[in-house]
Enzyme design. Sequence first.
Site, short mmCIF file in Angstrom:
data_model
loop_
_atom_site.label_atom_id
_atom_site.label_comp_id
_atom_site.label_asym_id
_atom_site.label_seq_id
_atom_site.Cartn_x
_atom_site.Cartn_y
_atom_site.Cartn_z
N CYS A 4 32.38 12.96 -27.01
CA CYS A 4 31.54 12.60 -25.86
C CYS A 4 30.47 11.60 -26.29
O CYS A 4 29.69 11.85 -27.22
CB CYS A 4 30.89 13.86 -25.28
SG CYS A 4 29.65 13.51 -24.04
N CYS A 7 26.93 13.02 -26.07
CA CYS A 7 26.66 13.98 -27.15
C CYS A 7 26.35 13.23 -28.44
O CYS A 7 25.49 13.64 -29.22
CB CYS A 7 27.84 14.93 -27.34
SG CYS A 7 27.98 16.20 -26.05
N ASN A 86 26.29 10.73 -10.38
CA ASN A 86 27.66 10.44 -9.96
C ASN A 86 28.56 11.56 -10.47
O ASN A 86 28.51 11.91 -11.66
CB ASN A 86 28.12 9.09 -10.52
CG ASN A 86 27.34 7.94 -9.92
OD1 ASN A 86 27.05 7.94 -8.72
ND2 ASN A 86 26.99 6.95 -10.73
N HIS A 97 29.65 13.41 -19.08
CA HIS A 97 28.58 14.32 -19.53
C HIS A 97 27.53 14.23 -18.43
O HIS A 97 27.04 13.13 -18.13
CB HIS A 97 28.03 13.84 -20.89
CG HIS A 97 26.95 14.72 -21.48
ND1 HIS A 97 27.03 15.23 -22.76
CD2 HIS A 97 25.77 15.16 -20.98
CE1 HIS A 97 25.95 15.95 -23.02
NE2 HIS A 97 25.15 15.92 -21.95
N HIS A 99 24.71 13.61 -16.06
CA HIS A 99 23.52 12.77 -16.22
C HIS A 99 22.92 12.44 -14.87
O HIS A 99 23.62 12.35 -13.87
CB HIS A 99 23.83 11.48 -17.00
CG HIS A 99 25.01 10.71 -16.49
ND1 HIS A 99 26.31 11.06 -16.75
CD2 HIS A 99 25.07 9.58 -15.74
CE1 HIS A 99 27.13 10.20 -16.18
NE2 HIS A 99 26.40 9.28 -15.55
N HIS A 101 20.61 9.57 -13.10
CA HIS A 101 20.02 8.24 -13.18
C HIS A 101 18.66 8.29 -12.49
O HIS A 101 18.56 8.77 -11.35
CB HIS A 101 20.86 7.21 -12.42
CG HIS A 101 22.25 7.00 -12.95
ND1 HIS A 101 22.60 5.90 -13.71
CD2 HIS A 101 23.39 7.74 -12.81
CE1 HIS A 101 23.91 5.96 -14.00
NE2 HIS A 101 24.40 7.06 -13.47
#
Length: 113
Positions: A4, A7, A86, A97, A99, A101
Site C-alpha cells: 500500500c 502505508c 472518494n 487506503h 483518505h 482530502h
Amino acid sequence: MKDCLFCKIIAGEIPSTKVYEDEYVYAFRDIQPQAPIHILVIPKKHLASLNAVSDASDTELAACLRAVSRIAAQEKLENGYRVISNCGPDACQSVQHLHFHILGGRQLSEQMA
Ligand code: DGP
C-alpha cells in the site's frame, strides 16, 4: 499493508510533506494539488476505504475527523474548506487506503461532482 502506497508513506519509506501526525493519524500534502491547500488525512491503520470502517475503532475514526479540524486551523482555513473521501471506482478512488482530502485556500466550486 505491504503493497500500500499510503502505508509506505506512513512508514517513511516514501517521502511526503507531513502537516500533522498523532497516534492514529498521518496527514501530508497531496502530490497533485487541486487547490492552494490540498492535504490528505489518513488513518495509520490500513483500511481500504470508507467501506472498511467497521474494522476500525471509534477512537481511530474520530481521530481522523479531529485531525481535519486541527489541520484546518493550522492552515488558517477560517474562511472554509471542503472534505472529500472518494470511495470505489465510481468515485475514482485511486489509492486503496482510506483518505480524506482537505481542499481550501480559494473559493471552491459549488459543484461537488
Ligand atoms: P483518490 O483519487 O481519492 O484516491 O486520491 C489519491 C490522492 O493521492 C491523489 O489526489 C494523489 C495523491 N497521491 C498519489 N500518490 C501520492 C504520493 O506518492 N504522494 C502524495 N503526497 N500524494 C499522492
